[in-house]
Design a protein around this motif. Structure first.
Motif, PDB file in Angstrom:
ATOM      1  N   PRO A 239       0.829  -1.207   0.000  1.00 45.21           N
ATOM      2  CA  PRO A 239       0.000   0.000   0.000  1.00 45.21           C
ATOM      3  C   PRO A 239       0.865   1.260   0.000  1.00 45.21           C
ATOM      4  CG  PRO A 239      -0.106  -1.121   2.131  1.00 45.21           C
ATOM      5  CD  PRO A 239       0.660  -2.006   1.209  1.00 45.21           C
TER       6      PRO A 239
ATOM      7  N   ASP B 262      -4.114   1.111  -2.597  1.00 46.06           N
ATOM      8  CA  ASP B 262      -3.884  -0.266  -2.146  1.00 46.06           C
ATOM      9  C   ASP B 262      -2.719  -0.917  -2.901  1.00 46.06           C
ATOM     10  OD1 ASP B 262      -4.872  -1.250  -4.586  1.00 46.06           O
ATOM     11  OD2 ASP B 262      -6.816  -1.822  -3.770  1.00 46.06           O
ATOM     12  N   SER B 263      -2.404  -2.148  -2.540  1.00 49.76           N
ATOM     13  CA  SER B 263      -1.232  -2.832  -3.098  1.00 49.76           C
ATOM     14  C   SER B 263      -1.367  -3.121  -4.588  1.00 49.76           C
ATOM     15  CB  SER B 263      -0.970  -4.132  -2.327  1.00 49.76           C
ATOM     16  OG  SER B 263      -2.100  -4.986  -2.413  1.00 49.76           O
TER      17      SER B 263
ATOM     18  N   VAL C 275      -6.517   0.369   3.016  1.00 47.63           N
ATOM     19  CA  VAL C 275      -5.535  -0.153   2.052  1.00 47.63           C
ATOM     20  C   VAL C 275      -4.765  -1.347   2.589  1.00 47.63           C
ATOM     21  CG1 VAL C 275      -5.299   2.032   0.825  1.00 47.63           C
ATOM     22  CG2 VAL C 275      -3.790   1.552   2.757  1.00 47.63           C
TER      23      VAL C 275
END
Length: 199
Positions: free
Chosen positions: A92, A173-174, A198
């Motif tokens: 994140p 987010d990732s 996230v």
């Protein structure tokens, strides 16, 4: 007019009346001063909490929408390494737009640093809008910032993210999707709440 004052002074209760009236005036005055100070403090905290500094960015785009991929851009960090925001995918990202002259940004930087230190898998990138590396780098050192910082001298990244007020926060987010967007100083509880979106 002088007669009633003389009668009070000569009366055995006169001294008590004067003392009581004087005490009442002092108590009421002290209360009024304390209320005034409390009002000033609450006004000051209201100004500080969530405060936003307006910033001039020409040809600004619309802010990216939550739920959509975060716009990619290239930056050079304080170590001189050139990379893209997309290079940070897999973890994140907390993207912060700020400026060294912004009092609200300066006030929240210790909380941003603390959150970075407390979250091992979190990337924090602070973009300093309209400022050069020779201003940003000494500022980051003075503030003890150990996360990534970059100077956005040409405001390219700021335009891309529709930045009109700072500090501006984008929680990605990732997978590179924008999950939350907030403008203004964030309290510690708001930081924790936003990071949950996230992680």
């Amino acid at each position: 007019m002088a007669d009633w004052r003389a009668r009070i002074r000569e009366s055995k209760y006169g001294t008590w009346v004067v003392l009581l009236v004087t005490t009442a005036i002092v108590v009421v005055g002290a209360w009024a001063v304390s209320q005034s100070r409390a009002g000033d403090d609450s006004a000051e905290s209201a100004e500080t909490a969530g405060a936003v500094s307006q910033i001039q960015v020409d040809d600004v785009a619309a802010a990216p929408k939550v739920g959509e991929p975060a716009p990619d851009f290239t930056f050079t960090d304080s170590s001189g390494k050139t990379m893209s925001l997309s290079d940070l995918q897999g973890e994140p990202v907390w993207l912060v737009f700020a400026a060294t002259w912004c009092q609200g940004c300066r006030a929240e930087m210790p909380d941003v640093q603390a959150a970075f230190e407390a979250n091992e898998d979190l990337n924090v990138l602070t973009v300093f809008t309209g400022e050069s590396p020779d201003v940003v780098e000494p500022y980051a050192q003075r503030m003890g910032l150990t996360f990534q910082t970059t100077a956005d001298a040409d405001t390219q990244a700021s335009r891309l993210y529709g930045v009109l007020g700072i500090p501006a926060h984008y929680f990605i987010d990732s997978e590179g999707v924008l999950r939350e967007h907030r403008v203004g100083i964030l309290s510690e509880p708001l930081i924790a709440e936003s990071l949950k979106s996230v992680q």
